[in-house]
Motif scaffolding. Structure first.
Motif, PDB file in Angstrom:
ATOM      1  N   ARG A   1      34.973  38.940  38.907  1.00 20.76           N
ATOM      2  CA  ARG A   1      35.171  38.285  37.678  1.00 20.76           C
ATOM      3  C   ARG A   1      34.362  37.102  37.386  1.00 20.76           C
ATOM      4  O   ARG A   1      33.806  36.370  38.354  1.00 20.76           O
ATOM      5  N   LEU A   2      34.102  36.488  36.148  1.00 15.90           N
ATOM      6  CA  LEU A   2      33.366  35.315  35.909  1.00 15.90           C
ATOM      7  C   LEU A   2      33.579  35.161  34.571  1.00 15.90           C
ATOM      8  O   LEU A   2      33.819  35.790  33.570  1.00 15.90           O
ATOM      9  N   ARG A   3      34.188  33.763  34.259  1.00 20.13           N
ATOM     10  CA  ARG A   3      34.455  33.343  32.850  1.00 20.13           C
ATOM     11  C   ARG A   3      35.616  34.270  32.192  1.00 20.13           C
ATOM     12  O   ARG A   3      35.639  34.382  31.123  1.00 20.13           O
ATOM     13  N   GLY A   4      36.567  34.688  33.277  1.00 17.53           N
ATOM     14  CA  GLY A   4      37.732  35.813  32.553  1.00 17.53           C
ATOM     15  C   GLY A   4      37.318  37.182  32.316  1.00 17.53           C
ATOM     16  O   GLY A   4      38.039  37.817  31.943  1.00 17.53           O
ATOM     17  N   TRP A   5      36.131  37.537  32.403  1.00 23.73           N
ATOM     18  CA  TRP A   5      35.460  38.804  32.286  1.00 23.73           C
ATOM     19  C   TRP A   5      35.292  39.310  33.603  1.00 23.73           C
ATOM     20  O   TRP A   5      35.134  38.622  34.452  1.00 23.73           O
ATOM     21  N   SER A   6      35.457  40.503  33.672  1.00 29.04           N
ATOM     22  CA  SER A   6      35.149  41.441  34.640  1.00 29.04           C
ATOM     23  C   SER A   6      34.248  42.368  34.646  1.00 29.04           C
ATOM     24  O   SER A   6      33.881  43.245  33.760  1.00 29.04           O
ATOM     25  N   MET A   7      33.074  42.422  35.801  1.00 29.57           N
ATOM     26  CA  MET A   7      32.021  43.238  35.482  1.00 29.57           C
ATOM     27  C   MET A   7      31.935  44.147  36.561  1.00 29.57           C
ATOM     28  O   MET A   7      32.176  43.796  37.967  1.00 29.57           O
ATOM     29  N   THR A   8      31.832  45.568  36.380  1.00 32.02           N
ATOM     30  CA  THR A   8      31.889  46.610  37.531  1.00 32.02           C
ATOM     31  C   THR A   8      30.819  46.473  38.286  1.00 32.02           C
ATOM     32  O   THR A   8      29.666  46.631  37.909  1.00 32.02           O
ATOM     33  N   PRO A   9      30.984  46.105  39.576  1.00 30.36           N
ATOM     34  CA  PRO A   9      29.821  45.780  40.497  1.00 30.36           C
ATOM     35  C   PRO A   9      28.903  46.961  40.538  1.00 30.36           C
ATOM     36  O   PRO A   9      29.177  48.241  40.597  1.00 30.36           O
ATOM     37  N   PRO A  10      27.429  46.832  40.631  1.00 31.54           N
ATOM     38  CA  PRO A  10      26.599  47.991  40.587  1.00 31.54           C
ATOM     39  C   PRO A  10      26.737  48.908  41.833  1.00 31.54           C
ATOM     40  O   PRO A  10      26.631  50.054  41.665  1.00 31.54           O
TER      41      PRO A  10
ATOM     42  N   THR B   1      34.464  43.411  30.944  1.00 32.26           N
ATOM     43  CA  THR B   1      35.683  43.898  30.445  1.00 32.26           C
ATOM     44  C   THR B   1      36.279  42.436  30.425  1.00 32.26           C
ATOM     45  O   THR B   1      36.393  41.537  31.152  1.00 32.26           O
ATOM     46  N   THR B   2      37.476  42.134  29.655  1.00 34.86           N
ATOM     47  CA  THR B   2      38.252  41.207  29.626  1.00 34.86           C
ATOM     48  C   THR B   2      39.410  41.375  28.639  1.00 34.86           C
ATOM     49  O   THR B   2      39.836  42.148  27.873  1.00 34.86           O
ATOM     50  N   THR B   3      40.524  40.516  29.273  1.00 37.60           N
ATOM     51  CA  THR B   3      41.890  40.710  28.500  1.00 37.60           C
ATOM     52  C   THR B   3      42.451  39.169  28.223  1.00 37.60           C
ATOM     53  O   THR B   3      43.528  39.110  27.634  1.00 37.60           O
ATOM     54  N   LEU B   4      41.273  38.218  28.627  1.00 36.37           N
ATOM     55  CA  LEU B   4      41.710  36.816  28.410  1.00 36.37           C
ATOM     56  C   LEU B   4      41.081  36.005  27.534  1.00 36.37           C
ATOM     57  O   LEU B   4      39.754  36.204  27.309  1.00 36.37           O
ATOM     58  N   ASP B   5      41.622  34.938  26.934  1.00 34.72           N
ATOM     59  CA  ASP B   5      40.963  34.020  26.179  1.00 34.72           C
ATOM     60  C   ASP B   5      40.298  32.756  26.959  1.00 34.72           C
ATOM     61  O   ASP B   5      40.549  32.906  28.171  1.00 34.72           O
TER      62      ASP B   5
ATOM     63  N   ASN C   1      33.745  32.885  26.759  1.00 38.70           N
ATOM     64  CA  ASN C   1      35.126  33.190  26.701  1.00 38.70           C
ATOM     65  C   ASN C   1      35.389  33.469  25.210  1.00 38.70           C
ATOM     66  O   ASN C   1      34.502  32.705  24.225  1.00 38.70           O
ATOM     67  N   TRP C   2      36.178  34.218  24.651  1.00 33.86           N
ATOM     68  CA  TRP C   2      36.742  34.331  23.281  1.00 33.86           C
ATOM     69  C   TRP C   2      37.693  33.200  23.183  1.00 33.86           C
ATOM     70  O   TRP C   2      38.690  32.712  23.859  1.00 33.86           O
ATOM     71  N   GLN C   3      37.461  32.543  22.044  1.00 32.86           N
ATOM     72  CA  GLN C   3      38.276  31.154  21.655  1.00 32.86           C
ATOM     73  C   GLN C   3      39.332  31.694  20.623  1.00 32.86           C
ATOM     74  O   GLN C   3      39.180  32.282  19.690  1.00 32.86           O
ATOM     75  N   LYS C   4      40.549  31.211  20.753  1.00 32.01           N
ATOM     76  CA  LYS C   4      41.549  31.548  20.107  1.00 32.01           C
ATOM     77  C   LYS C   4      41.581  30.573  18.879  1.00 32.01           C
ATOM     78  O   LYS C   4      41.221  29.277  18.949  1.00 32.01           O
TER      79      LYS C   4
END
Length: 479
Positions: free
Chosen positions: A316-325, A357-361, A475-478
């Protein structure tokens, strides 16, 4: 050290399972202690034999379950390919149309590409895959995965920019000759899975037609159709889908027909070493454990399944998740391989693609329907190929129906608006932006506030900036 410990535990557990005396285990454990006796070690309360057997059965059984589960899950995928989709082994299943919200073909359907899926059995003879010429700079990739979830090769635009190859999938031990110009890919197992992708712009009907024509031109045929002399092969089939119970996930029944499964696609490398270690404890493989030992094994099957389903597959970083290589080469971790295959994931090598990917703002709250969000990118993702962002329902992992039948944004989205400094403003909301210039930059969501959103950014041909996270989305801003 860990492998030695596992092997030592296996030996002790097998001794107990064979109902030999505990003193044998004690002698093994205390060898090399000179003249010291057990009584001289102090007032140590003996470990109850029954609890000892259950504990070691549980510990070792968990290792064996995680190791074999990845193979079992690949067989389940093969079974679904044949029985659910009505496809045949050594044939191609082609998804000709970009997915819509009415389709539930697979989880998080990919609108950026048209897919080809197959399972090959190379026991009798090699199979020849024909890839048509792809001369318009269009991205494509064909990934081949063996029975133990290891990537054999990627045949893609990065290696062959113009397409037009014939690829021979060759099983272990086959020694025949191939026609001139055919690329040889040697597989360590008779079973090989294929995931092929051809890029498409789903909003442009003319481009969809071009991609479909290329998809239709991909063909597969046995080598014997190209040579006059029949090619001798193995008498052992590779396909194994009839050997498993699809409902065995949380039970020891995943080991049903264990010996036959390994005979058809023998493990190799680290997996072969693991098979030797676990030979004596897997039910039906070697000796038949006593009831106490079986109790420990049954418990570990349930707990191991929970572990598989809760294993994080991304950083995770900044609320996003990145599949590790590293997940494209999971042979270093049985748990990672089991978790990957649980979700039917055939992860491409990092040179081809990564997902973020992310599900968070920005407030670390779940993004939901009924709300409006904006994402500002100082620059588009630095890629060698292309990028996209697609919106899904978190609960179903499917596209969210909307009145515009629009589910994604990408670098090939018609009319995508960039700011004067090259930055991007992207939007997710139930209603379109008030400024019509930004409608191409908008993904429609839903008015239903009970639906949690899941956003997937796909990066094809990631640069080192992305792999090192030097470039990463905000991040996505609400709103």
């Amino acid at each position: 050290m860990g492998v030695i410990l596992i092997a030592a535990c296996a030996l002790t557990a097998v001794i107990v399972a064979k109902n030999r005396t505990l003193s044998v285990g004690i002698r093994a454990a205390t060898s090399g202690m000179g003249d010291a006796s057990v009584s001289e070690l102090g007032d140590v309360e003996p470990y109850p034999v029954i609890e000892f057997a259950e504990k070691h059965a549980y510990d070792l059984g968990g290792q064996a379950y995680l190791w074999f589960y990845g193979r079992w899950r690949m067989i389940l995928e093969e079974r679904d390919f044949v029985l659910k989709n009505g496809a045949k082994i050594n044939s191609l299943l082609k998804y000709r149309d970009p997915p819509t919200a009415d389709d539930e073909i697979y989880v998080t359907p990919n609108l950026d590409v048209l897919n080809i899926v197959s399972f090959f059995d190379l026991a009798e003879q090699p199979q020849i895959l024909t890839i048509p010429p792809i001369e318009d700079g269009r991205y494509y990739t064909f990934m081949f995965v063996d029975a133990w979830h290891n990537i054999i090769a990627n045949v893609s635009r990065q290696h062959y920019p113009q397409g037009g190859q014939q690829v021979a999938l060759v099983g272990p031990g086959w020694q025949g000759a191939l026609p001139e110009g055919v690329i040889r890919l040697d597989s360590p197992t008779n079973t090989v899975a294929l995931l092929g992708r051809i890029r498409v712009s789903p909003e442009i009907p003319e481009d969809v037609a071009k991609a479909q024509a290329l998809l239709d031109a991909v063909e597969v045929a046995p080598l014997s159709t190209m040579t006059d002399v029949p090619v001798p092969g193995s008498s052992v089939p590779g396909q194994s889908y009839e050997l498993i119970d699809p409902n065995a996930r949380q039970t020891l029944a995943i080991f049903d027909n264990y010996r036959e499964i390994l005979r058809r696609n023998p493990p190799y490398g680290k997996d072969a070493y693991a098979a030797d270690i676990f030979e004596e404890i897997i039910p039906g493989a070697g000796l038949e454990p006593n009831p106490v030992f079986m109790a420990g094994l049954k418990e570990t099957a349930r707990d191991s399944q929970r572990m598989i389903r809760t294993t994080p597959l991304a950083s995770r970083l900044r609320g996003w998740s990145m599949t590790p290589p590293e997940v494209s080469t999971p042979d270093w971790s049985w748990l990672l391989r089991a978790a990957l295959t649980e979700y039917g994931i055939l992860v491409n090598v990092k040179e081809e693609s990564v997902y973020i990917t992310t599900t968070l703002d920005s407030d670390r709250k779940n993004m939901t329907g009924g709300e409006s969000y904006e994402l500002r990118l100082a620059s588009p993702p630095p890629v060698k190929e292309f990028w996209s962002i697609t919106l899904y329902d978190m609960a179903t992992a499917q596209l969210i129906a909307n009145d515009w039948d629009k589910f994604r944004i990408g670098d090939n989205t018609p009319g995508l608006k960039y700011e004067e400094d090259g930055s991007l403003r992207l939007f997710i909301s139930p209603e379109p932006p008030k400024d019509a210039d930004y409608v191409p930059n908008w993904i429609p969501s839903t008015r239903d506030k009970d639906i949690q959103l899941n956003i997937v950014m796909r990066i094809y041909g990631p640069t080192e900036e992305i792999l090192s996270k030097e470039w990463f989305p905000e991040n996505w801003q609400k709103q």
